[in-house]
Design an enzyme around this catalytic site. Structure first.
Site, short mmCIF file in Angstrom:
data_model
loop_
_atom_site.label_atom_id
_atom_site.label_comp_id
_atom_site.label_asym_id
_atom_site.label_seq_id
_atom_site.Cartn_x
_atom_site.Cartn_y
_atom_site.Cartn_z
N LYS A 212 0.81 -1.20 0.00
CA LYS A 212 0.00 0.00 0.00
C LYS A 212 0.85 1.26 0.00
O LYS A 212 0.42 2.33 -0.42
CB LYS A 212 -0.87 0.04 1.27
CG LYS A 212 -1.86 -1.06 1.40
CD LYS A 212 -2.60 -0.89 2.74
CE LYS A 212 -3.40 -2.10 3.05
NZ LYS A 212 -3.97 -2.03 4.42
N GLY A 213 2.07 1.16 0.49
CA GLY A 213 2.85 2.34 0.84
C GLY A 213 3.08 3.34 -0.28
O GLY A 213 3.21 4.53 -0.03
N GLU B 246 7.94 2.58 -5.54
CA GLU B 246 7.93 2.06 -4.17
C GLU B 246 8.05 3.23 -3.19
O GLU B 246 8.57 4.30 -3.54
CB GLU B 246 9.10 1.07 -4.03
CG GLU B 246 9.33 0.45 -2.68
CD GLU B 246 8.18 -0.40 -2.16
OE1 GLU B 246 7.08 0.15 -2.00
OE2 GLU B 246 8.41 -1.58 -1.86
N ASP B 247 7.57 3.04 -1.97
CA ASP B 247 7.70 4.09 -0.96
C ASP B 247 9.13 4.19 -0.44
O ASP B 247 9.72 5.26 -0.40
CB ASP B 247 6.70 3.89 0.20
CG ASP B 247 6.75 2.48 0.80
OD1 ASP B 247 7.59 1.64 0.38
OD2 ASP B 247 5.93 2.20 1.70
N ASP C 284 14.34 -0.67 1.72
CA ASP C 284 14.94 -0.93 3.03
C ASP C 284 15.96 -2.06 2.86
O ASP C 284 17.09 -1.83 2.43
CB ASP C 284 13.81 -1.26 4.00
CG ASP C 284 14.24 -1.37 5.44
OD1 ASP C 284 15.28 -0.81 5.80
OD2 ASP C 284 13.54 -2.03 6.24
N LYS D 273 16.90 3.71 2.14
CA LYS D 273 17.58 3.52 3.43
C LYS D 273 18.72 2.54 3.20
O LYS D 273 18.64 1.36 3.58
CB LYS D 273 16.56 2.94 4.41
CG LYS D 273 16.69 3.41 5.84
CD LYS D 273 15.86 2.54 6.76
CE LYS D 273 14.44 2.99 6.95
NZ LYS D 273 13.69 2.11 7.88
N PHE E 106 13.03 4.36 11.91
CA PHE E 106 11.71 3.94 11.42
C PHE E 106 10.89 5.18 11.10
O PHE E 106 10.59 6.00 11.97
CB PHE E 106 10.98 3.04 12.42
CG PHE E 106 9.82 2.36 11.79
CD1 PHE E 106 10.02 1.28 10.94
CD2 PHE E 106 8.53 2.83 11.97
CE1 PHE E 106 8.96 0.66 10.30
CE2 PHE E 106 7.46 2.21 11.32
CZ PHE E 106 7.68 1.13 10.50
N ASP F 62 3.70 3.55 6.95
CA ASP F 62 2.84 3.33 8.12
C ASP F 62 3.58 2.68 9.27
O ASP F 62 4.65 2.08 9.11
CB ASP F 62 1.68 2.41 7.75
CG ASP F 62 2.12 0.94 7.63
OD1 ASP F 62 3.08 0.66 6.88
OD2 ASP F 62 1.53 0.08 8.31
N ARG G 174 -0.10 6.87 7.40
CA ARG G 174 0.16 6.92 5.95
C ARG G 174 -0.26 8.26 5.35
O ARG G 174 0.31 8.71 4.36
CB ARG G 174 -0.64 5.83 5.21
CG ARG G 174 -0.15 4.41 5.46
CD ARG G 174 -0.80 3.49 4.43
NE ARG G 174 -0.76 2.09 4.81
CZ ARG G 174 0.28 1.27 4.60
NH1 ARG G 174 1.36 1.74 4.05
NH2 ARG G 174 0.22 0.01 4.96
P1 IMP Z 1 12.29 -4.13 2.05
O1 IMP Z 1 11.67 -5.31 1.36
O2 IMP Z 1 13.00 -4.54 3.31
O3 IMP Z 1 13.13 -3.27 1.18
O4 IMP Z 1 11.11 -3.30 2.64
C1 IMP Z 1 10.25 -2.61 1.88
C2 IMP Z 1 8.98 -2.28 2.65
O5 IMP Z 1 9.17 -2.24 4.07
C3 IMP Z 1 8.57 -0.90 2.27
O6 IMP Z 1 7.80 -0.91 1.09
C4 IMP Z 1 7.77 -0.47 3.48
O7 IMP Z 1 6.45 -0.89 3.37
C5 IMP Z 1 8.44 -1.18 4.63
N1 IMP Z 1 9.35 -0.29 5.35
C6 IMP Z 1 10.70 -0.27 5.30
N2 IMP Z 1 11.22 0.71 6.07
C7 IMP Z 1 10.15 1.35 6.60
C8 IMP Z 1 10.01 2.48 7.49
O8 IMP Z 1 10.99 3.12 7.93
N3 IMP Z 1 8.75 2.83 7.81
C9 IMP Z 1 7.64 2.17 7.34
N4 IMP Z 1 7.73 1.12 6.52
C10 IMP Z 1 8.97 0.71 6.15
#
Ligand code: IMP
Length: 181
Positions: A42-43, A98-99, A102, A130, A151, A158, A164
């Site tokens: 959703k982000g 993508e939002d 991470d 990040k 975070f 969210d 959000r």
């Molecule tokens: P990844 O698969 O670890 O890269 O994570 C991606 C998803 O984790 C993002 O699309 C977010 O939904 C969530 N996410 C990662 N870091 C944060 C944060 O700091 N706040 C909120 N959601 C996060």
């Protein structure tokens, strides 16, 4: 709600200004194509809706949903498809929106899936990056802001489905959540 933030990283004005630059760059880079822009729910819904209004070439828009953190602040490392595309990826130039990147797990999974389906190209546009938390070497092709290892909430991000809708992005006060991050 703003009281729950330890600090604001980027105001709405700062976000909008930078998104304008990124949208213009995307318009230039894809001028000869007709990309399929895919929002990762959703982000990404807030970022996508702002970004596409700065893209002035023909595009199509679709959405995909993957499993997320739920109420936790830690990634499980596994990705599950919750909602697939409405149209085929085969032969398309795809821009994944993508939002935040991470660990890189989600985008790595989505990029691989789309390439396996025969997409002609797959690029990534992320509102935030990040890099300090990366486990898989994903580098967004377009990124608005590189952020610290904290975070974040707001602007689509969210915690337990809250925050959000904040028009800024900020660091959530650690006392609001109990998990280690
Ligand atoms: P990844 O698969 O670890 O890269 O994570 C991606 C998803 O984790 C993002 O699309 C977010 O939904 C969530 N996410 C990662 N870091 C944060 C944060 O700091 N706040 C909120 N959601 C996060």
């Amino acid at each position: 709600m703003l009281d729950d933030l330890e600090s604001v990283l980027y105001t709405s004005e700062q976000l909008q200004s930078r998104i304008g630059e990124v949208g213009a760059q995307i318009s230039r880079d894809y001028a000869q194509t007709h990309p399929l822009v895919i929002g990762v729910l959703k982000g990404a819904f807030v970022f996508l809706s702002d970004l596409v209004r700065h893209i002035d070439i023909p595009i199509e828009i679709d959405f995909i949903a993957t499993s997320s953190y739920g109420s936790s602040t830690q990634s499980s490392g596994a990705v599950r498809m919750l909602k697939d595309l409405d149209q085929p990826a085969e032969g398309r130039d795809i821009l994944l929106v993508e939002d935040i990147v991470d660990t890189g797990t989600t985008l790595n999974y989505l990029r691989d899936t789309l390439i396996r389906r025969g997409a002609r190209s797959v690029k990534i546009a992320s509102a935030f990056d990040k890099p300090s938390r990366r486990r898989i070497p994903i580098v967004p092709d377009y990124c608005c802001f590189t952020v610290p290892n904290a975070f974040l909430v707001g602007y689509g991000l969210d915690y337990a489905e809250r925050y959000r809708h904040l028009s800024c992005v900020g660091i959530l006060r650690p006392e609001i959540y109990t998990d280690e991050h």
